[in-house]
Motif scaffolding. Structure first.
Motif, PDB file in Angstrom:
ATOM      1  N   ARG A 115      12.638  53.154  35.926  1.00  0.00           N
ATOM      2  CA  ARG A 115      11.280  53.665  36.116  1.00  0.00           C
ATOM      3  C   ARG A 115      10.817  54.379  34.846  1.00  0.00           C
ATOM      4  N   ILE A 116       9.521  54.338  34.604  1.00  0.00           N
ATOM      5  CA  ILE A 116       8.916  55.059  33.497  1.00  0.00           C
ATOM      6  C   ILE A 116       8.744  56.505  33.929  1.00  0.00           C
ATOM      7  N   GLY A 122       6.175  58.563  29.739  1.00  0.00           N
ATOM      8  CA  GLY A 122       6.114  57.159  29.338  1.00  0.00           C
ATOM      9  C   GLY A 122       7.422  56.618  28.794  1.00  0.00           C
ATOM     10  N   ARG A 123       8.531  57.331  29.009  1.00  0.00           N
ATOM     11  CA  ARG A 123       9.830  56.914  28.469  1.00  0.00           C
ATOM     12  C   ARG A 123      10.596  56.066  29.475  1.00  0.00           C
TER      13      ARG A 123
END
Length: 177
Positions: A9-10, A14-15
């Motif tokens: 999952r992000i 946003g990583r």
């Protein structure tokens, strides 16, 4: 493209974490640059090679050095051989850097082969290295310039000077002012 079955999952910044198994199999380390490609519904990450970015220019330098020295010559980054001239690759397979080659490049010192000390820089190929010169720019290790020994011609001090100058030219291509 090979499916891994791994889903991530992000996070809120946003990583995405690339799993350790994938990083290990792709020889990815902290700080390694990745190039990002986008297509129809997909994002592809590829290890980025500054040496590979020089493309045709690096091949011209490698070929010119081979013609001048009359010895097999190669240029590599830390993962793969970018170009090679004058080497008989009997199997026609991809030429892969040996662990010894990568170790010598990471030591950041010039290697010179002697009758007592011989290194085979490529996996599955018997040729030994006359010299290996790390390519370093702005303190960053980019790869290496390899000249192989030949029964037909000895590697001498003039050849070493020419090879060092060529390595310097390649390294200067990446310097920023």
């Amino acid at each position: 493209m090979k499916q891994t079955g791994i889903v991530r999952r992000i996070d809120d910044l946003g990583r995405i974490v690339i799993p350790k198994e994938i990083r290990r199999s792709m020889h990815m380390n902290e700080g390694d640059p990745l190039e990002i490609f986008v297509g129809s519904g997909e994002i592809i990450f590829k290890k980025y090679s500054l040496i590979g970015e020089l493309g045709k220019n690096i091949m011209v330098l490698c070929e010119t050095l081979y013609k001048e020295l009359k010895l097999p010559t190669a240029i590599c980054d830390l993962d793969e051989i970018v170009c090679v001239y004058g080497l008989q690759n009997k199997g026609g397979n991809t030429i892969i850097p040996s662990r010894d080659l990568i170790r010598i490049i990471k030591e950041r010192s010039v290697y010179q082969g002697t009758s007592e000390k011989k290194i085979k820089p490529f996996q599955g190929i018997d040729n030994t290295a006359a010299t290996i010169i790390p390519l370093i720019s702005n303190g960053d290790l980019l790869g290496g310039l390899i000249v192989l020994e030949s029964e037909n011609k000895p590697f001498d001090s003039v050849d070493l000077r020419i090879t060092k100058h060529t390595a310097n030219i390649i390294s200067k291509q990446f310097e920023t002012t």
